[in-house]
Design a protein around this motif. Structure first.
Motif, PDB file in Angstrom:
ATOM      1  N   GLU A  53       0.896  -1.168   0.173  1.00 29.84           N
ATOM      2  CA  GLU A  53       0.021  -0.037  -0.063  1.00 29.84           C
ATOM      3  C   GLU A  53       0.789   1.199  -0.005  1.00 29.84           C
ATOM      4  N   ARG A  54       0.626   2.093  -0.938  1.00 29.39           N
ATOM      5  CA  ARG A  54       1.527   3.252  -1.232  1.00 29.39           C
ATOM      6  C   ARG A  54       1.425   4.291   0.008  1.00 29.39           C
ATOM      7  N   GLY A  55       0.229   4.338   0.584  1.00 34.66           N
ATOM      8  CA  GLY A  55       0.080   5.305   1.729  1.00 34.66           C
ATOM      9  C   GLY A  55      -0.340   4.539   2.875  1.00 34.66           C
ATOM     10  N   GLN A  56      -1.635   4.865   3.467  1.00 25.99           N
ATOM     11  CA  GLN A  56      -2.089   4.017   4.624  1.00 25.99           C
ATOM     12  C   GLN A  56      -3.121   3.062   4.090  1.00 25.99           C
ATOM     13  N   PRO A  57      -3.493   2.002   4.344  1.00 26.29           N
ATOM     14  CA  PRO A  57      -4.525   1.170   4.190  1.00 26.29           C
ATOM     15  C   PRO A  57      -5.894   1.954   4.198  1.00 26.29           C
ATOM     16  N   GLY A  58      -6.882   1.868   3.295  1.00 29.94           N
ATOM     17  CA  GLY A  58      -8.073   2.384   3.326  1.00 29.94           C
ATOM     18  C   GLY A  58      -8.279   3.874   3.460  1.00 29.94           C
ATOM     19  N   HIS A  59      -7.322   4.683   2.960  1.00 26.04           N
ATOM     20  CA  HIS A  59      -7.388   6.156   3.129  1.00 26.04           C
ATOM     21  C   HIS A  59      -7.534   6.876   1.564  1.00 26.04           C
ATOM     22  N   GLU A  60      -8.070   5.985   0.622  1.00 21.14           N
ATOM     23  CA  GLU A  60      -8.389   6.733  -0.536  1.00 21.14           C
ATOM     24  C   GLU A  60      -9.825   6.692  -0.751  1.00 21.14           C
ATOM     25  N   ALA A  61     -10.440   6.241  -1.646  1.00 22.06           N
ATOM     26  CA  ALA A  61     -11.608   6.344  -2.181  1.00 22.06           C
ATOM     27  C   ALA A  61     -12.614   5.624  -1.042  1.00 22.06           C
ATOM     28  N   SER A  62     -11.813   4.383  -0.568  1.00 18.22           N
ATOM     29  CA  SER A  62     -12.755   3.777   0.449  1.00 18.22           C
ATOM     30  C   SER A  62     -13.071   4.482   1.723  1.00 18.22           C
ATOM     31  N   TYR A  63     -12.154   5.523   1.870  1.00 17.10           N
ATOM     32  CA  TYR A  63     -12.339   6.524   3.075  1.00 17.10           C
ATOM     33  C   TYR A  63     -13.198   7.498   2.827  1.00 17.10           C
ATOM     34  N   ALA A  64     -13.322   7.976   1.508  1.00 19.04           N
ATOM     35  CA  ALA A  64     -14.212   9.153   0.876  1.00 19.04           C
ATOM     36  C   ALA A  64     -15.492   8.557   0.930  1.00 19.04           C
ATOM     37  N   ALA A  65     -16.027   7.268   0.728  1.00 19.34           N
ATOM     38  CA  ALA A  65     -17.272   6.790   0.365  1.00 19.34           C
ATOM     39  C   ALA A  65     -18.273   7.285   1.280  1.00 19.34           C
ATOM     40  N   ALA A  66     -19.466   7.346   0.744  1.00 11.67           N
ATOM     41  CA  ALA A  66     -20.841   7.524   1.660  1.00 11.67           C
ATOM     42  C   ALA A  66     -21.278   6.285   2.445  1.00 11.67           C
ATOM     43  N   GLY A  67     -21.316   5.160   1.675  1.00 12.82           N
ATOM     44  CA  GLY A  67     -21.361   3.753   2.174  1.00 12.82           C
ATOM     45  C   GLY A  67     -22.724   3.407   1.852  1.00 12.82           C
ATOM     46  N   MET A  68     -23.622   3.922   0.877  1.00 11.38           N
ATOM     47  CA  MET A  68     -24.914   3.213   0.634  1.00 11.38           C
ATOM     48  C   MET A  68     -24.668   1.811  -0.147  1.00 11.38           C
ATOM     49  N   LEU A  69     -25.404   1.051   0.028  1.00 11.22           N
ATOM     50  CA  LEU A  69     -25.408  -0.347  -0.490  1.00 11.22           C
ATOM     51  C   LEU A  69     -26.557  -0.187  -1.496  1.00 11.22           C
ATOM     52  N   ALA A  70     -26.414   0.531  -2.716  1.00 11.56           N
ATOM     53  CA  ALA A  70     -27.591   1.040  -3.511  1.00 11.56           C
ATOM     54  C   ALA A  70     -27.612  -0.213  -4.672  1.00 11.56           C
ATOM     55  N   ASP A  71     -28.231  -1.265  -4.148  1.00  7.13           N
ATOM     56  CA  ASP A  71     -28.330  -2.526  -5.096  1.00  7.13           C
ATOM     57  C   ASP A  71     -29.682  -2.412  -6.070  1.00  7.13           C
ATOM     58  N   PHE A  72     -30.679  -1.428  -5.576  1.00 10.88           N
ATOM     59  CA  PHE A  72     -31.748  -1.341  -6.628  1.00 10.88           C
ATOM     60  C   PHE A  72     -31.215  -1.004  -8.025  1.00 10.88           C
ATOM     61  N   PRO A  73     -31.772  -1.609  -9.082  1.00  9.10           N
ATOM     62  CA  PRO A  73     -31.527  -1.107 -10.274  1.00  9.10           C
ATOM     63  C   PRO A  73     -32.050   0.334 -10.905  1.00  9.10           C
ATOM     64  N   LEU A  74     -31.363   1.271 -10.359  1.00  8.11           N
ATOM     65  CA  LEU A  74     -31.765   2.694 -10.694  1.00  8.11           C
ATOM     66  C   LEU A  74     -30.629   3.281 -11.537  1.00  8.11           C
ATOM     67  N   GLU A  75     -29.511   3.556 -10.953  1.00  4.59           N
ATOM     68  CA  GLU A  75     -28.633   4.441 -11.842  1.00  4.59           C
ATOM     69  C   GLU A  75     -27.364   3.584 -11.895  1.00  4.59           C
TER      70      GLU A  75
END
Ligand SMILES: Cc1cc2nc3c(=O)[nH]c(=O)nc-3n(C[C@H](O)[C@H](O)[C@H](O)COP(=O)(O)OP(=O)(O)OC[C@H]3O[C@@H](n4cnc5c(N)ncnc54)[C@H](O)[C@@H]3O)c2cc1C
Length: 375
Positions: A53-75
């Motif tokens: 890992e270049r930086g700290q594990p889990g500190h890029e996109a995975s740190y920035a995310a909202a965390g919706m588990l949006a599985d309904f086929p909408l967007e």
């Protein structure tokens, strides 16, 4: 962690060094949620694993995310829907195992989502209006909502705290014996006779017979194959509501979405910008999102602004993930999860571990093959 093979011109020295070489079955480049989840799935199947890992594990996109588990086929592209639905089904067990192994809570919330549907949504998904009726009067379900001139539908979608999730995955991976080298930038996948044999960092070489590129928005920067991954910027902010229970559901409206956490924080997001590798936030954009959040839930005018940030989603040309073996034997890739990497982590880990260890695949991932971008 033990250093691996240093470069040497002397064959005697090489021999001596080689005796000390530490090798792994699998090296994963990138310690975001995708790399961490995969490392655990591989350890469960008996493989030894190193994450670089270049930086700290889990500190890029995975740190920035909202965390919706949006599985309904909408967007979501239709090719992704079966995989997204499969991942949503795996989520409770995935979270249970991570919480159990790490002793940490990841704030999985299953209160559901209130989605304000536009006429286009209703035209494209007629079953929204029939199958997803709001179970109570909207005011009873979510009293803090302001006036929105769009029909509300109820979706059984959950949410999770991605920062807590990646922290738990990191602890669980360590607990299971995954080696993790933070602050280590992979510069190239090493080849011998056309096969992947390790990863070079410029200073050091790490050896394994399987290499997996999980480098998120940076996955395209590693040789030998250049995958067409681009960064897609998302800006977000978080607010501390006066009451912990101001909102129970995730609220999704055309202008903004709001994601409540159990500790009283409410996240508001997110922009989708083609801005290169730029993670700066812009005051105008954050203020606009803040106003949209207050319009949706007027009581947020009294909430304290906690934080504003931006992250880089890994986007591919068709906005679908890139999953599987590359044309270089021993070299695999798992990236391009774009707006759904938190949702897709369990199924990605499962399917990639099956591909790497061998055995029949439970899910059809042919639409995500790296071959579609390999000329
Ligand atoms: C604002 C925003 C909101 C989002 N909301 C949601 C959501 O609600 N739901 C959802 O499912 N998804 C969401 N996402 C998408 C989700 O965050 C991503 O799809 C997911 O985090 C991708 O995970 P990853 O592990 O591939 O990438 P990352 O988390 O970016 O991890 C990649 C890692 O690779 C490392 N790396 C890169 N290059 C190298 C190298 N050369 N050597 C070593 N390490 C390297 C990086 O440092 C990084 O830690 C959102 C994203 C953003 C930005």
């Amino acid at each position: 962690m033990e250093a691996t093979r240093g470069r040497s011109s002397s064959s005697l020295l090489t021999l001596l060094y080689n005796r000390r070489v530490k090798t792994w079955d699998v090296i994963i480049i990138g310690g975001g949620i995708i790399g961490l989840s995969l490392s655990i799935a591989l350890r469960k199947r008996g493989a030894t694993v190193l994450i670089l890992e270049r930086g700290q594990p889990g500190h890029e996109a995975s740190y920035a995310a909202a965390g919706m588990l949006a599985d309904f086929p909408l967007e979501m592209p239709s090719a992704l829907q079966p995989l997204a639905a499969a991942s949503a089904r795996l989520y409770p067990e995935f979270v249970h195992a991570l919480q159990d192994e790490s002793g940490m809570s990841v704030d999985l919330r299953d209160q559901g989502t209130i989605f304000f549907a536009t006429p286009e949504h209703l035209r494209e998904h007629p079953r929204l209006a029939t199958d997803c009726a709001v179970p109570l009067q909207l005011g009873e379900l979510e009293p803090a909502l302001g006036q929105v001139d769009l029909p509300a539908v109820y979706l059984k979608e959950s949410s999770v705290d991605p920062r807590a999730l990646t922290a738990a995955a990191l602890k669980a991976a360590r607990h299971r014996g995954v080696d993790i080298s933070s602050g280590t930038t992979a510069s190239a996948v090493l080849l011998s006779n056309g096969r992947a044999t390790g990863v070079g960092t410029g200073k050091t070489e790490y050896c394994a017979s399987v290499i997996v590129n999980c480098a998120g928005a940076w996955a395209g920067q590693l040789s030998p194959q250049q995958f067409p991954i681009r960064p897609v910027k998302g800006q977000m902010l978080s607010l501390a509501a006066a009451s912990r229970n101001l909102l129970r559901h995730v609220i999704r409206a055309p202008e903004i979405y709001l994601v409540p956490r159990s500790d009283g924080r409410i996240l508001a997001g997110a922009t989708v910008e083609e801005a290169g590798y730029d993670k700066r936030t812009e005051a105008d954009t954050i203020q606009r999102m803040h106003r949209a959040a207050i319009h949706l839930v007027p009581a947020l005018a009294q909430a304290r602004m906690l934080e504003a940030w931006a992250g880089l989603r890994p986007g591919s040309p068709d906005n679908l993930p890139i999953l599987g073996a590359t044309r270089t034997p021993g070299y695999f890739v798992a990236t391009g999860h774009f707006r759904d990497g938190i949702l897709l982590a369990p199924v990605t880990a499962h399917v990639m571990a099956q591909m790497i260890i061998g055995g029949e695949l439970e899910y059809d991932v042919s639409a995500f093959s790296p071959a579609r971008f390999e000329s």
